[in-house]
Design an enzyme around this catalytic site. Structure first.
Site, PDB file in Angstrom:
ATOM      1  N   HIS A 110      57.822 -40.575 -15.899  1.00 55.17           N
ATOM      2  CA  HIS A 110      57.746 -39.450 -14.956  1.00 55.17           C
ATOM      3  C   HIS A 110      59.101 -38.766 -14.803  1.00 55.17           C
ATOM      4  O   HIS A 110      59.309 -38.008 -13.855  1.00 55.17           O
ATOM      5  CB  HIS A 110      57.251 -39.935 -13.589  1.00 55.17           C
ATOM      6  CG  HIS A 110      55.798 -40.291 -13.585  1.00 55.17           C
ATOM      7  ND1 HIS A 110      55.200 -40.975 -12.554  1.00 55.17           N
ATOM      8  CD2 HIS A 110      54.817 -40.079 -14.496  1.00 55.17           C
ATOM      9  CE1 HIS A 110      53.913 -41.151 -12.830  1.00 55.17           C
ATOM     10  NE2 HIS A 110      53.666 -40.629 -14.005  1.00 55.17           N
ATOM     11  N   ASN A 202      52.040 -57.219  -6.829  1.00 59.27           N
ATOM     12  CA  ASN A 202      52.043 -56.090  -5.894  1.00 59.27           C
ATOM     13  C   ASN A 202      51.989 -56.617  -4.464  1.00 59.27           C
ATOM     14  O   ASN A 202      51.518 -57.731  -4.217  1.00 59.27           O
ATOM     15  CB  ASN A 202      50.841 -55.172  -6.182  1.00 59.27           C
ATOM     16  CG  ASN A 202      51.063 -53.757  -5.695  1.00 59.27           C
ATOM     17  OD1 ASN A 202      52.039 -53.105  -6.061  1.00 59.27           O
ATOM     18  ND2 ASN A 202      50.178 -53.295  -4.819  1.00 59.27           N
TER      19      ASN A 202
HETATM   20  N1  APR Z   1      56.817 -55.209  -3.294  1.00 57.10           N
HETATM   21  C1  APR Z   1      55.757 -54.982  -4.131  1.00 57.10           C
HETATM   22  N2  APR Z   1      54.897 -53.949  -3.994  1.00 57.10           N
HETATM   23  C2  APR Z   1      55.127 -53.103  -2.971  1.00 57.10           C
HETATM   24  C3  APR Z   1      56.197 -53.264  -2.058  1.00 57.10           C
HETATM   25  C4  APR Z   1      57.066 -54.367  -2.263  1.00 57.10           C
HETATM   26  N3  APR Z   1      58.107 -54.601  -1.455  1.00 57.10           N
HETATM   27  N4  APR Z   1      56.135 -52.254  -1.132  1.00 57.10           N
HETATM   28  C5  APR Z   1      55.073 -51.501  -1.472  1.00 57.10           C
HETATM   29  N5  APR Z   1      54.451 -52.014  -2.553  1.00 57.10           N
HETATM   30  C6  APR Z   1      53.265 -51.514  -3.264  1.00 57.10           C
HETATM   31  C7  APR Z   1      52.249 -50.855  -2.360  1.00 57.10           C
HETATM   32  O1  APR Z   1      51.326 -51.821  -1.882  1.00 57.10           O
HETATM   33  C8  APR Z   1      51.576 -49.868  -3.316  1.00 57.10           C
HETATM   34  O2  APR Z   1      50.490 -50.486  -3.984  1.00 57.10           O
HETATM   35  O3  APR Z   1      53.703 -50.511  -4.147  1.00 57.10           O
HETATM   36  C9  APR Z   1      52.662 -49.552  -4.334  1.00 57.10           C
HETATM   37  C10 APR Z   1      53.252 -48.165  -4.157  1.00 57.10           C
HETATM   38  O4  APR Z   1      52.242 -47.241  -4.447  1.00 57.10           O
HETATM   39  P1  APR Z   1      52.588 -45.677  -4.439  1.00 57.10           P
HETATM   40  O5  APR Z   1      53.347 -45.361  -3.196  1.00 57.10           O
HETATM   41  O6  APR Z   1      51.313 -44.969  -4.737  1.00 57.10           O
HETATM   42  O7  APR Z   1      53.629 -45.490  -5.643  1.00 57.10           O
HETATM   43  P2  APR Z   1      53.276 -45.436  -7.193  1.00 57.10           P
HETATM   44  O8  APR Z   1      52.109 -46.329  -7.506  1.00 57.10           O
HETATM   45  O9  APR Z   1      54.544 -45.691  -7.923  1.00 57.10           O
HETATM   46  O10 APR Z   1      52.842 -43.899  -7.395  1.00 57.10           O
HETATM   47  C11 APR Z   1      52.555 -43.515  -8.714  1.00 57.10           C
HETATM   48  O11 APR Z   1      52.338 -41.233  -7.980  1.00 57.10           O
HETATM   49  O12 APR Z   1      53.042 -39.497  -6.676  1.00 57.10           O
HETATM   50  C12 APR Z   1      53.084 -40.027  -7.947  1.00 57.10           C
HETATM   51  O13 APR Z   1      54.771 -39.601  -9.494  1.00 57.10           O
HETATM   52  C13 APR Z   1      54.490 -40.349  -8.352  1.00 57.10           C
HETATM   53  O14 APR Z   1      55.211 -42.093  -9.835  1.00 57.10           O
HETATM   54  C14 APR Z   1      54.448 -41.827  -8.674  1.00 57.10           C
HETATM   55  C15 APR Z   1      52.980 -42.087  -8.906  1.00 57.10           C
END
Ligand code: APR
Length: 238
Positions: A110, A202
């Protein structure tokens, strides 16, 4: 079947950087509660209000330079250094914490906050300063620099390289991602179909948890170092 994997693909998301103090997107209080995606993470939003979008990424680019990698990033860097087989960390994150922890085999599908892309000549420049004041491109001199980040509706980077790694993988791990955004959310199914074992690390069940052979839930800073220790111990015995 020999349980010791040879070639590993690791997908990471915002959750791996959460314990470093970087907001995730979809957790409570996350970035997509603070901003409308269509305003700050689409080409249309950028065309409609470039200053708003530049300032959104300027703030994130500045913030990422004030935080440090956490134990999960460091564990993956340790795995990258020690792993004799193929290994690719495909990150959805635009921070540089994998690299600052020492990982080398990293692919930013990304894009990256610390890179600027010239919309005119398409050259990329390492960039740590703001862009809202429209600095000239070091390549063509045009004031056409944008964040080198893949917006919704744009093609993620290096998909051919990612699928080649998935085809070679016998282990696929997904760390800290909600499984909400494709194509990344589909990699686990591709990996399964191609014969890899799959594991999710996760904080909680993700939208794709049911696709994984194994799922471990908790903070990445705790789960990932243990998982890396297991992998390296298994490899030593192989
Ligand atoms: N340890 C492990 N997992 C965690 C922690 C932690 N400390 N804190 C949060 N999480 C998990 C949450 O439970 C969630 O499932 O990380 C995940 C974050 O999800 P999102 O906020 O949706 O982020 P992501 O999956 O990276 O989003 C994907 O969406 O908006 C676009 O481009 C953006 O790259 C991003 C993509």
């Amino acid at each position: 079947m020999d349980e010791t994997p040879k070639n590993i693909v690791i997908l990471t998301g915002a959750g791996i950087s959460a314990e470093s103090g970087i907001d995730t997107f979809r957790d409570a209080g996350g970035l997509w509660e603070q901003h409308r995606v269509e305003d700050v993470a689409t080409p249309e939003g950028f065309a409609a209000n470039p200053d708003l979008v530049q300032r959104f990424y300027d703030a994130r680019r500045a913030a990422v330079q004030t935080v440090e990698p956490n134990g999960a990033h460091e564990a993956l860097a340790r795995l990258d250094r020690a792993w004799k087989g193929e290994l690719l960390i495909v990150t959805q994150n635009v921070d540089d914490l994998h690299e600052r922890a020492g990982a080398k085999r990293v692919l930013h599908m990304h894009g990256e906050l610390l890179s600027a892309l010239c919309a005119r000549c398409e050259t990329r420049h390492r960039w740590s300063a703001p862009l809202f004041d429209r600095p000239p491109c070091h390549g063509c001199g045009e004031q056409a620099l944008r964040p080198d980040v893949v917006w919704f509706g744009e093609m993620p980077y290096a998909m051919d390289r990612i699928y080649a790694a998935l085809r070679a993988a016998d282990l696929f791990a997904s760390i800290g991602t909600s499984g909400a955004v494709y194509p990344a959310a589909g990699f686990v199914r591709d990996a399964r179909e191609l014969g890899a074992r799959t594991i999710e690390l996760n904080l909680e069940r993700s939208e794709g948890s049911h696709w994984f052979d194994e799922a471990r839930h908790g903070p990445a800073g705790q789960l990932v170092p243990h998982w890396v220790d297991e992998l390296l111990a298994g490899a030593d015995q192989a």
